[in-house]
Design a protein around this motif. Structure first.
Motif, PDB file in Angstrom:
ATOM      1  N   TRP A  13       0.820  -1.208   0.000  1.00  0.00           N
ATOM      2  CA  TRP A  13       0.000   0.000   0.000  1.00  0.00           C
ATOM      3  C   TRP A  13       0.859   1.265   0.000  1.00  0.00           C
ATOM      4  O   TRP A  13       0.602   2.202   0.738  1.00  0.00           O
ATOM      5  CB  TRP A  13      -0.960  -0.011   1.179  1.00  0.00           C
ATOM      6  N   GLY A  14       1.850   1.254  -0.874  1.00  0.00           N
ATOM      7  CA  GLY A  14       2.680   2.434  -1.063  1.00  0.00           C
ATOM      8  C   GLY A  14       2.049   3.385  -2.066  1.00  0.00           C
ATOM      9  O   GLY A  14       0.937   3.152  -2.568  1.00  0.00           O
ATOM     10  N   LEU A  15       2.751   4.444  -2.382  1.00  0.00           N
ATOM     11  CA  LEU A  15       2.233   5.476  -3.282  1.00  0.00           C
ATOM     12  C   LEU A  15       1.870   4.946  -4.672  1.00  0.00           C
ATOM     13  O   LEU A  15       0.834   5.344  -5.222  1.00  0.00           O
ATOM     14  CB  LEU A  15       3.263   6.611  -3.396  1.00  0.00           C
ATOM     15  N   PRO A  16       2.675   4.026  -5.276  1.00  0.00           N
ATOM     16  CA  PRO A  16       2.332   3.543  -6.630  1.00  0.00           C
ATOM     17  C   PRO A  16       0.948   2.922  -6.733  1.00  0.00           C
ATOM     18  O   PRO A  16       0.188   3.233  -7.657  1.00  0.00           O
ATOM     19  CB  PRO A  16       3.437   2.508  -6.913  1.00  0.00           C
ATOM     20  N   LEU A  17       0.600   2.044  -5.767  1.00  0.00           N
ATOM     21  CA  LEU A  17      -0.701   1.376  -5.834  1.00  0.00           C
ATOM     22  C   LEU A  17      -1.844   2.347  -5.563  1.00  0.00           C
ATOM     23  O   LEU A  17      -2.905   2.269  -6.207  1.00  0.00           O
ATOM     24  CB  LEU A  17      -0.752   0.218  -4.836  1.00  0.00           C
ATOM     25  N   ILE A  18      -1.630   3.268  -4.623  1.00  0.00           N
ATOM     26  CA  ILE A  18      -2.667   4.265  -4.325  1.00  0.00           C
ATOM     27  C   ILE A  18      -2.945   5.124  -5.561  1.00  0.00           C
ATOM     28  O   ILE A  18      -4.097   5.389  -5.911  1.00  0.00           O
ATOM     29  CB  ILE A  18      -2.240   5.148  -3.135  1.00  0.00           C
ATOM     30  N   LEU A  19      -1.864   5.557  -6.230  1.00  0.00           N
ATOM     31  CA  LEU A  19      -2.017   6.355  -7.451  1.00  0.00           C
ATOM     32  C   LEU A  19      -2.692   5.537  -8.553  1.00  0.00           C
ATOM     33  O   LEU A  19      -3.496   6.063  -9.323  1.00  0.00           O
ATOM     34  CB  LEU A  19      -0.648   6.858  -7.926  1.00  0.00           C
ATOM     35  N   ALA A  20      -2.358   4.246  -8.616  1.00  0.00           N
ATOM     36  CA  ALA A  20      -2.959   3.380  -9.642  1.00  0.00           C
ATOM     37  C   ALA A  20      -4.456   3.227  -9.417  1.00  0.00           C
ATOM     38  O   ALA A  20      -5.257   3.329 -10.356  1.00  0.00           O
ATOM     39  CB  ALA A  20      -2.277   2.011  -9.635  1.00  0.00           C
ATOM     40  N   ILE A  21      -4.849   2.990  -8.156  1.00  0.00           N
ATOM     41  CA  ILE A  21      -6.268   2.811  -7.827  1.00  0.00           C
ATOM     42  C   ILE A  21      -7.054   4.105  -8.050  1.00  0.00           C
ATOM     43  O   ILE A  21      -8.090   4.122  -8.712  1.00  0.00           O
ATOM     44  CB  ILE A  21      -6.429   2.328  -6.373  1.00  0.00           C
ATOM     45  N   ALA A  22      -6.537   5.195  -7.473  1.00  0.00           N
ATOM     46  CA  ALA A  22      -7.214   6.489  -7.614  1.00  0.00           C
ATOM     47  C   ALA A  22      -7.179   6.957  -9.067  1.00  0.00           C
ATOM     48  O   ALA A  22      -8.182   7.462  -9.597  1.00  0.00           O
ATOM     49  CB  ALA A  22      -6.554   7.523  -6.709  1.00  0.00           C
ATOM     50  N   GLY A  23      -6.029   6.770  -9.717  1.00  0.00           N
ATOM     51  CA  GLY A  23      -5.883   7.195 -11.118  1.00  0.00           C
ATOM     52  C   GLY A  23      -6.821   6.457 -12.047  1.00  0.00           C
ATOM     53  O   GLY A  23      -7.414   7.054 -12.957  1.00  0.00           O
ATOM     54  N   THR A  24      -6.973   5.160 -11.810  1.00  0.00           N
ATOM     55  CA  THR A  24      -7.901   4.364 -12.625  1.00  0.00           C
ATOM     56  C   THR A  24      -9.332   4.848 -12.442  1.00  0.00           C
ATOM     57  O   THR A  24     -10.089   4.988 -13.414  1.00  0.00           O
ATOM     58  CB  THR A  24      -7.810   2.873 -12.248  1.00  0.00           C
ATOM     59  N   GLY A  25      -9.703   5.113 -11.187  1.00  0.00           N
ATOM     60  CA  GLY A  25     -11.056   5.614 -10.904  1.00  0.00           C
ATOM     61  C   GLY A  25     -11.314   6.955 -11.565  1.00  0.00           C
ATOM     62  O   GLY A  25     -12.393   7.186 -12.125  1.00  0.00           O
ATOM     63  N   ILE A  26     -10.320   7.845 -11.513  1.00  0.00           N
ATOM     64  CA  ILE A  26     -10.451   9.169 -12.150  1.00  0.00           C
ATOM     65  C   ILE A  26     -10.552   9.022 -13.666  1.00  0.00           C
ATOM     66  O   ILE A  26     -11.406   9.648 -14.309  1.00  0.00           O
ATOM     67  CB  ILE A  26      -9.248  10.068 -11.779  1.00  0.00           C
ATOM     68  N   GLY A  95      -8.936  11.609   9.572  1.00  0.00           N
ATOM     69  CA  GLY A  95      -8.823  12.031   8.172  1.00  0.00           C
ATOM     70  C   GLY A  95      -8.888  10.886   7.192  1.00  0.00           C
ATOM     71  O   GLY A  95      -9.231  11.076   6.015  1.00  0.00           O
ATOM     72  N   ALA A  96      -8.573   9.676   7.641  1.00  0.00           N
ATOM     73  CA  ALA A  96      -8.627   8.507   6.760  1.00  0.00           C
ATOM     74  C   ALA A  96     -10.045   8.266   6.246  1.00  0.00           C
ATOM     75  O   ALA A  96     -10.230   7.737   5.143  1.00  0.00           O
ATOM     76  CB  ALA A  96      -8.123   7.272   7.498  1.00  0.00           C
ATOM     77  N   ILE A  97     -11.043   8.673   7.057  1.00  0.00           N
ATOM     78  CA  ILE A  97     -12.439   8.516   6.645  1.00  0.00           C
ATOM     79  C   ILE A  97     -12.714   9.299   5.361  1.00  0.00           C
ATOM     80  O   ILE A  97     -13.408   8.819   4.459  1.00  0.00           O
ATOM     81  CB  ILE A  97     -13.404   8.994   7.755  1.00  0.00           C
ATOM     82  N   PHE A  98     -12.165  10.515   5.268  1.00  0.00           N
ATOM     83  CA  PHE A  98     -12.367  11.336   4.064  1.00  0.00           C
ATOM     84  C   PHE A  98     -11.842  10.608   2.836  1.00  0.00           C
ATOM     85  O   PHE A  98     -12.507  10.568   1.783  1.00  0.00           O
ATOM     86  CB  PHE A  98     -11.646  12.679   4.219  1.00  0.00           C
ATOM     87  N   TRP A  99     -10.657  10.017   2.952  1.00  0.00           N
ATOM     88  CA  TRP A  99     -10.062   9.319   1.803  1.00  0.00           C
ATOM     89  C   TRP A  99     -10.756   8.001   1.515  1.00  0.00           C
ATOM     90  O   TRP A  99     -10.709   7.509   0.390  1.00  0.00           O
ATOM     91  CB  TRP A  99      -8.554   9.148   2.033  1.00  0.00           C
ATOM     92  N   MET A 100     -11.436   7.443   2.523  1.00  0.00           N
ATOM     93  CA  MET A 100     -12.293   6.283   2.266  1.00  0.00           C
ATOM     94  C   MET A 100     -13.476   6.690   1.392  1.00  0.00           C
ATOM     95  O   MET A 100     -13.892   5.950   0.496  1.00  0.00           O
ATOM     96  CB  MET A 100     -12.800   5.689   3.585  1.00  0.00           C
ATOM     97  N   TRP A 101     -14.029   7.889   1.675  1.00  0.00           N
ATOM     98  CA  TRP A 101     -15.128   8.406   0.848  1.00  0.00           C
ATOM     99  C   TRP A 101     -14.675   8.582  -0.604  1.00  0.00           C
ATOM    100  O   TRP A 101     -15.382   8.200  -1.537  1.00  0.00           O
ATOM    101  CB  TRP A 101     -15.626   9.748   1.399  1.00  0.00           C
ATOM    102  N   ILE A 102     -13.498   9.192  -0.775  1.00  0.00           N
ATOM    103  CA  ILE A 102     -12.975   9.423  -2.127  1.00  0.00           C
ATOM    104  C   ILE A 102     -12.764   8.094  -2.846  1.00  0.00           C
ATOM    105  O   ILE A 102     -13.118   7.939  -4.024  1.00  0.00           O
ATOM    106  CB  ILE A 102     -11.644  10.222  -2.069  1.00  0.00           C
ATOM    107  N   ALA A 103     -12.172   7.123  -2.129  1.00  0.00           N
ATOM    108  CA  ALA A 103     -11.936   5.802  -2.717  1.00  0.00           C
ATOM    109  C   ALA A 103     -13.248   5.154  -3.145  1.00  0.00           C
ATOM    110  O   ALA A 103     -13.326   4.497  -4.188  1.00  0.00           O
ATOM    111  CB  ALA A 103     -11.204   4.909  -1.716  1.00  0.00           C
ATOM    112  N   ALA A 104     -14.299   5.357  -2.338  1.00  0.00           N
ATOM    113  CA  ALA A 104     -15.610   4.785  -2.655  1.00  0.00           C
ATOM    114  C   ALA A 104     -16.239   5.448  -3.877  1.00  0.00           C
ATOM    115  O   ALA A 104     -16.768   4.777  -4.769  1.00  0.00           O
ATOM    116  CB  ALA A 104     -16.535   4.912  -1.456  1.00  0.00           C
ATOM    117  N   LEU A 105     -16.179   6.776  -3.936  1.00  0.00           N
ATOM    118  CA  LEU A 105     -16.783   7.507  -5.048  1.00  0.00           C
ATOM    119  C   LEU A 105     -16.085   7.185  -6.373  1.00  0.00           C
ATOM    120  O   LEU A 105     -16.740   7.011  -7.409  1.00  0.00           O
ATOM    121  CB  LEU A 105     -16.733   9.019  -4.786  1.00  0.00           C
ATOM    122  N   LEU A 106     -14.754   7.108  -6.352  1.00  0.00           N
ATOM    123  CA  LEU A 106     -14.004   6.734  -7.555  1.00  0.00           C
ATOM    124  C   LEU A 106     -14.163   5.244  -7.836  1.00  0.00           C
ATOM    125  O   LEU A 106     -14.223   4.813  -8.995  1.00  0.00           O
ATOM    126  CB  LEU A 106     -12.520   7.084  -7.384  1.00  0.00           C
TER     127      LEU A 106
END
Length: 278
Positions: A13-26, A95-106
């Motif tokens: 769960w480093g930066l590459p995977l987070i960017l990949a997951i969020a980037g794919t959703g975007i 603050g992790a809750i906010f990023w859970m929301w973003i992960a869910a929406l994407l």
């Protein structure tokens, strides 16, 4: 073992995977013009709106739209939502809750794409539909080796992120509350799960269609009751969530040492575990 798993978790769960997951959703959200929001009403109408329509699904698939929804919710409402959120707060603060929301929406866009591909590349074997990532990887990407690799790792992952997590939570509660031996709980759970699974997707759907509405209702009522009991803390909680998402150090206390990267990582990781998008 815990140290090994923690090291692997930190690496994964480093930066590459987070960017990949969020980037794919975007990317998918842009390509589909935010279909997860544009067509939300249509999606609800064709799942919840068809609960009482009998035999309307047989021409297109093995199970009804509501049956598919119930089966999906059976896997996502429960341990992931309760323990997952708690763990996200422990690891990344409010603050992790906010990023859970973003992960869910994407993740809604990613999930839409997964399901669409599964339907597009499904096959019919012995009168039953079969499909999933391994099928559209093999057919869509023409990569049979990668499809087999995915299927093997998915089978292994089920034991860790599915079976063991759920059974551990259930047996732990039964032991702490009623003193039931965890081995007995495990045997009973295995028998019940086996009886349901052996019958295939139709058997699973028949069970989830009955259990999920009740389970979801109890879950929602439980959440509302907890909010009512703690109504004075609702606004301060939202403040902590938004402050912690971008400036965790401003919260002080045990969260003062957290970085924004750690908060995002905890939120996205637990978010994906909770909603299974991706």
């Amino acid at each position: 073992m815990v140290d090994i798993l923690k090291s692997f978790n930190d690496l994964l769960w480093g930066l590459p995977l987070i960017l990949a997951i969020a980037g794919t959703g975007i990317y998918i959200s842009i390509k589909t013009q935010a279909i997860q929001f544009r067509k939300l009403g249509y999606a609800l109408k064709n799942t919840l709106g068809k609960i009482f329509e009998k035999n309307s699904h047989h021409a297109k698939g093995d199970i009804s739209p509501f049956g598919a929804l119930a089966t999906a919710l059976a896997a996502t409402v429960g341990t992931g939502n309760i323990v997952g959120v708690s763990l996200a707060i422990i690891l990344g603060g409010p603050g992790a809750i906010f990023w859970m929301w973003i992960a869910a929406l994407l993740g809604m866009a990613t999930k839409f794409s997964e399901v669409t591909l599964a339907v597009a590349y499904r096959e019919k074997k012995n009168g039953k539909y079969v499909g999933g990532p391994m099928y559209y990887i093999e057919k869509g990407l023409n990569n049979k080796k990668l499809a087999k690799t995915f299927a093997i790792f998915a089978g292994i992952a089920v034991f860790g992120i599915g079976d063991s997590t759920q059974s551990n939570a259930i047996s732990g509660v039964l032991k702490d509350t009623f003193g039931v031996n965890t081995i007995i709980s495990g045997i009973i759970l295995s028998i019940i799960a086996g009886v349901v699974i052996v019958g295939g997707i139709n058997s699973i759907t028949k069970v989830t269609e009955k259990l999920v509405p009740l389970m979801s209702l109890l879950y929602i009522l439980g959440c509302l009751w907890i909010l009512f009991l703690n109504k004075a803390n609702i606004l301060p909680a939202f403040k902590s969530i938004f402050l912690g998402a971008f400036s965790p150090k401003s919260l002080g206390g045990s969260f003062a040492g957290l970085s924004v990267k750690a908060v995002i990582s905890a939120g996205v990781a637990r978010g994906v575990f909770t909603n299974e998008a991706g």
